[in-house]
Scaffold this motif. Structure first.
Motif, short mmCIF file in Angstrom:
data_model
loop_
_atom_site.label_atom_id
_atom_site.label_comp_id
_atom_site.label_asym_id
_atom_site.label_seq_id
_atom_site.Cartn_x
_atom_site.Cartn_y
_atom_site.Cartn_z
N VAL A 84 -2.21 -5.50 10.84
CA VAL A 84 -0.91 -5.41 10.15
C VAL A 84 0.02 -6.48 10.73
O VAL A 84 0.25 -6.53 11.94
N LEU B 3 -1.78 -7.29 5.26
CA LEU B 3 -2.85 -6.40 5.75
C LEU B 3 -4.17 -7.15 5.65
O LEU B 3 -4.53 -7.65 4.58
N ALA C 288 4.64 -8.19 4.13
CA ALA C 288 3.60 -7.52 4.91
C ALA C 288 2.24 -8.16 4.58
O ALA C 288 1.96 -8.48 3.42
N LEU D 143 1.84 1.52 4.28
CA LEU D 143 3.15 1.30 4.91
C LEU D 143 4.18 1.95 3.98
O LEU D 143 4.69 1.33 3.05
N TRP E 241 7.69 -5.80 1.52
CA TRP E 241 7.84 -4.55 2.27
C TRP E 241 9.29 -4.45 2.75
O TRP E 241 9.94 -5.44 3.06
N THR F 52 3.59 -1.46 15.71
CA THR F 52 3.61 -2.91 15.81
C THR F 52 4.51 -3.34 16.97
O THR F 52 5.44 -2.63 17.37
N GLN G 2 0.60 5.68 10.61
CA GLN G 2 -0.30 4.62 10.18
C GLN G 2 -0.44 3.49 11.18
O GLN G 2 -1.54 3.04 11.46
N ALA G 3 0.68 3.00 11.73
CA ALA G 3 0.60 1.80 12.56
C ALA G 3 1.75 1.74 13.54
O ALA G 3 2.83 2.29 13.29
#
Length: 331
Positions: free
Chosen positions: A220, A253, A251, A315, A272, A183, A180-181
């Motif tokens: 994010v 978004l 978190a 997430l 999160w 960071t 997904q992501a």
């Protein structure tokens, strides 16, 4: 003034004839009686016939051989001129060579007495040496005595650096949240010892990234703290830590639409986090240190950002992170 050993060795040849001309009286202690025959034979080869024991003529040198804690003491008494004493270490000499070493020491002592004990006032002189040729002679080891524990700590730079003081670190962080992501960010961490091989600590990290979607992208942002307990071990130049903890945080978004007339971007805030396992290695540089570490976690507090007519941004599941650190001891 005393002659050096080298000079005596050279002068032995010069005075050999005179030494042979004057017999000596040789008295051997019980500690060398087992080698007495060999000693007497070699001395007679070097100095000529020996005088009978008990002979007290003024011109007959009296030589006594005694022992003292691994040393042989050869004492030459010239009743008119004085006393000369040699001490030689025989503790590392093979038994087969010991008699010859003692006999040659006697010959050297008698020759030296004729140089040092010149006519005049009675004098006394003592020499002490260890023969270079002695096989298996053990070199003495240096000894440090009377050092207090604090002094010993100061003598070893590896004892008190990076293990017995709290440490403040700056962090650079990268984290992959599944497919997904990804960071990137940074933060600070503190860790303090709770025993010889354990420590407790926590970090505070802020990180962010973007997830592309069909209708635009989703930003994010994560802010979290991770208390943990670790076991520690130290090598000569590295401190290794491994343990368990929990990462908990917030978190955010934020959707950004590529077609704002059709889809509106919105913002979602949610808790999160989840349990983590960490391992890192730090390299102390005096009071400072540098390090690298890994973090693996699993999301138990999931965050889901839904997008109309498209897969959600989630997430959830496992994550893997890496961090670089630089810090210093708080002491």
């Amino acid at each position: 003034m005393r002659a050096t050993r080298v000079a005596i060795a050279l002068l032995l040849l010069t005075f050999a004839g005179r030494a042979r001309a004057e017999p000596i009286e040789l008295v051997l202690a019980a500690c060398v009686r087992g080698e007495a025959g060999a000693i007497r034979r070699i001395v007679e080869v070097e100095l000529g016939p020996l005088a009978a024991e008990g002979q007290v003529a003024p011109r007959v040198p009296h030589v006594e051989v005694a022992c003292d804690a691994g040393e042989v003491i050869v004492t030459v008494v010239d009743r008119e001129r004085g006393v000369l004493r040699f001490r030689v270490d025989t503790s590392g000499v093979a038994a087969a060579a010991r008699a010859r070493l003692i006999a040659l020491t006697i010959a050297e002592a008698v020759a030296a007495s004729r140089i040092e004990l010149a006519p005049g006032p009675v004098v006394s002189s003592t020499w002490s040496w260890t023969p270079r040729s002695a096989p298996h002679a053990a070199a003495p080891l240096p000894v440090v005595a009377g050092a207090a524990p604090a002094e010993l700590d100061d003598m070893d730079g590896d004892i008190d650096t990076g293990m017995d003081a709290a440490t403040l670190q700056g962090l650079g962080v990268a984290r992959s949240l599944g497919a997904q992501a990804t960071t990137f960010g940074g933060g600070v961490a503190v860790i303090w010892p709770i025993g010889a091989h354990a420590a407790a600590g926590s970090d505070l990290v802020a990180e962010g990234g973007f997830v592309p979607v069909d209708a635009g992208d989703v930003g994010v942002f994560l802010a979290s703290a991770a208390p943990r307990l670790v076991a520690r071990a130290r090598g000569r130049a590295v401190v290794v830590e491994a343990g368990l903890g929990m990462r908990l945080g917030l978190a955010r978004l934020s959707g950004r639409s590529s077609a704002p007339m059709t889809i509106e971007g919105r913002v979602l805030h949610a808790a999160w986090g989840g349990p983590i396992a960490i391992a890192d290695a730090r390299f102390p540089l005096g009071r400072a240190s540098m390090g690298v570490g890994l973090e693996a976690g699993y999301t138990t507090l999931t965050v889901v950002g839904r997008i109309p007519m498209a897969p959600p941004v989630e997430l959830r599941g496992a994550w893997l992170g890496v961090h670089l650190s630089a810090g210093f001891d708080l002491r």
